[in-house]
Structure formats: structure tokens, C-alpha cells
Design a protein around this motif. Structure first.
Motif, mmCIF file in Angstrom:
data_model
loop_
_atom_site.group_PDB
_atom_site.id
_atom_site.type_symbol
_atom_site.label_atom_id
_atom_site.label_comp_id
_atom_site.label_asym_id
_atom_site.label_seq_id
_atom_site.Cartn_x
_atom_site.Cartn_y
_atom_site.Cartn_z
ATOM 1 N N UNK A 90 -24.787 -14.696 26.739
ATOM 2 C CA UNK A 90 -23.940 -14.731 25.546
ATOM 3 C C UNK A 90 -22.463 -14.707 25.940
ATOM 4 N N UNK A 91 -22.115 -13.834 26.886
ATOM 5 C CA UNK A 91 -20.728 -13.760 27.360
ATOM 6 C C UNK A 91 -20.316 -15.085 27.990
ATOM 7 N N UNK A 96 -17.456 -20.331 27.898
ATOM 8 C CA UNK A 96 -17.569 -21.780 28.018
ATOM 9 C C UNK A 96 -17.086 -22.468 26.751
ATOM 10 N N UNK A 97 -17.355 -21.864 25.590
ATOM 11 C CA UNK A 97 -16.868 -22.445 24.342
ATOM 12 C C UNK A 97 -15.345 -22.515 24.344
ATOM 13 N N UNK A 98 -14.695 -21.420 24.750
ATOM 14 C CA UNK A 98 -13.232 -21.402 24.805
ATOM 15 C C UNK A 98 -12.723 -22.451 25.798
ATOM 16 N N UNK A 100 -14.178 -25.257 26.855
ATOM 17 C CA UNK A 100 -14.371 -26.635 26.417
ATOM 18 C C UNK A 100 -13.453 -26.992 25.255
ATOM 19 N N UNK A 101 -13.153 -26.037 24.377
ATOM 20 C CA UNK A 101 -12.159 -26.295 23.341
ATOM 21 C C UNK A 101 -10.793 -26.556 23.971
ATOM 22 N N UNK A 102 -10.455 -25.759 24.972
ATOM 23 C CA UNK A 102 -9.191 -25.943 25.677
ATOM 24 C C UNK A 102 -9.154 -27.309 26.369
ATOM 25 N N UNK A 103 -10.244 -27.661 27.044
ATOM 26 C CA UNK A 103 -10.313 -28.946 27.735
ATOM 27 C C UNK A 103 -10.193 -30.106 26.746
ATOM 28 N N UNK A 104 -10.847 -29.981 25.594
ATOM 29 C CA UNK A 104 -10.757 -31.033 24.582
ATOM 30 C C UNK A 104 -9.325 -31.166 24.071
ATOM 31 N N UNK A 135 -18.640 -27.550 23.130
ATOM 32 C CA UNK A 135 -17.976 -26.303 22.726
ATOM 33 C C UNK A 135 -18.646 -25.699 21.502
ATOM 34 N N UNK A 136 -18.904 -26.517 20.483
ATOM 35 C CA UNK A 136 -19.540 -25.989 19.274
ATOM 36 C C UNK A 136 -20.974 -25.548 19.547
#
Length: 222
Positions: A90-91, A96-98, A100-104, A135-136
Motif C-alpha cells: 500500500x505504501x 508510485x501514484x505520486x 507517476x503523476x509527477x512524471x506525467x 497513476x490512477x
């Protein structure tokens, strides 16, 4: 011929990232149902992460923050391979979500920083779409872990959804096609899906349309 093939991902790293992500989707589908496959899942994830990190450095955003996000993910991924733990997963998914949002966001800034659209920037449009979907999907993993039963399906209602199911939900939601048997059930899950739907519409309306206009401008001025 071989030299040109080797030089292509160097010249067009966004194309390499897009290829790695598409390949990852196919590989994930083959690995998910086996214990060995689940262990290799983290390895494939590291390849996708590395490709995204390599592409991010070409953008105008600072890469120090991207590296700071990526390093904990790498450590947790390796740890998870040898010692699986749902809580650690979960961590890792949240980080990873953060990332990939940053990378996008970095790729969007890269695509829009000049007047004309290059070939690599056109590949970046596809890579950004997959980064947002990734990310989502990780956001959905965290949501499902914190709020069990957040997502249902026509078959196996109430069971935790797998990574491929959540990634499938993310792609169908972001693209706006609405095709899928995975559905948000709880209010928070529905709120996240609505946010992704809005993100997908705005990405097409603002970023992709802008790239098309930039490509048309480049052809006109030749």
C-alpha cells in the motif's frame, strides 16, 4: 539497421517509455496468476519506473524530486519481491501514484515548452496517457486497501480487485470508453473515478489538441 534500432530509443526516449509500458501491460497479464509471476511483477515495475525517470529528466521540471520519489519505490519493490507484505504494498502504491503523476506532469510541460511538436513529443502524448492510467490505478490500489469493497465486478462482487483489473478500470475510465466489468461501489471510489474521467477529458481537450495545433503550425511554416 541495428545501429538505427539502438539509436531510436536514445533519440526518442518517450517512444521507449511508451513501448515499455505497453509491454508491461502484456507481461502483467501473463504473470498475475502465478507466485513466480507476482515476484517478477516488481521487476517489471522497476523497468517502467526507470524508463519514466529517464524520460522525466528531459523535461523542464527539476529531477531531484523525481529521484527522491523513485528511490523509496525501488527499495520497497526489491524488499517486496523477497518478503511480500500487503501493508508495504500500500505504501509503495501511494509513492508510485505520486511519482507517476509527477512524471506525467513533467512530460506535459515538456510537450508544451516550445512552439512546435517534435516526433518525440508526439510519442510523449501516448506515454503521458499511460502514465496517468498507471497513476490512477495505484490510487485505486490504495483506496481498495484503506476502504475494502471499494470496487466491485459483475463476477466476484466483494472480492479485492487485482492489479490488472484496477489498471483495466483506469484505462477505460481515462479514455472515456466506459467499457468494463469493474465498477466503483463506495462513495470515495466513485469520487476518484470521476476525477479520472475529468482528467481524461481535459487531457484530450487541452494537451492533445494543443499538440495537434503545434504539428499543424510546423507544417504550415515549412
Amino acid at each position: 539497421m541495428i545501429t538505427r534500432l539502438v539509436a531510436f530509443p536514445v533519440k526518442h526516449p518517450s517512444a521507449a517509455l511508451l513501448f515499455v509500458q505497453i509491454l508491461g501491460i502484456l507481461v502483467y497479464a501473463l504473470m498475475e496468476d502465478t507466485s513466480t509471476g507476482r515476484a517478477l511483477f516488481g521487476v517489471v515495475g522497476l523497468f517502467v519506473l526507470g524508463a519514466a525517470l529517464y524520460v522525466v529528466k528531459r523535461g523542464p521540471w527539476l529531477t531531484g524530486f523525481a529521484i527522491a520519489l523513485a528511490l523509496p519505490v525501488v527499495v520497497l519493490s526489491v524488499w517486496q519481491i523477497f518478503d511480500p507484505d500487503p501493508r508495504r504494498m500500500v505504501v509503495m502504491a501511494a509513492l508510485e501514484a505520486v511519482f507517476y503523476f509527477y512524471a506525467a506532469g513533467s512530460l506535459i510541460a515538456y510537450m508544451l515548452e516550445d512552439e512546435f511538436a517534435s516526433v518525440d513529443e508526439l510519442f510523449a502524448a501516448g506515454a503521458t496517457f499511460t502514465l496517468l492510467a498507471w497513476a490512477f490505478a495505484y490510487v485505486y490500489v490504495v483506496c481498495q486497501a484503506l476502504l475494502p469493497g471499494s470496487f466491485g465486478a459483475y463476477e466476484g462482487l466483494g472480492n479485492p480487485r487485482t492489479w490488472m483489473e484496477l489498471l483495466f478500470l483506469s484505462f477505460t475510465t481515462l479514455s472515456g470508453v466506459g467499457l468494463g466489468d469493474i465498477v466503483p461501489v463506495q462513495p470515495m471510489a466513485r469520487a476518484l473515478v470521476m476525477i479520472e474521467e475529468f482528467t481524461g477529458v481535459m487531457y484530450l481537450a487541452l494537451v492533445v489538441s494543443r499538440l495537434i495545433a503545434m504539428s499543424a503550425t510546423k507544417r504550415t511554416k515549412r
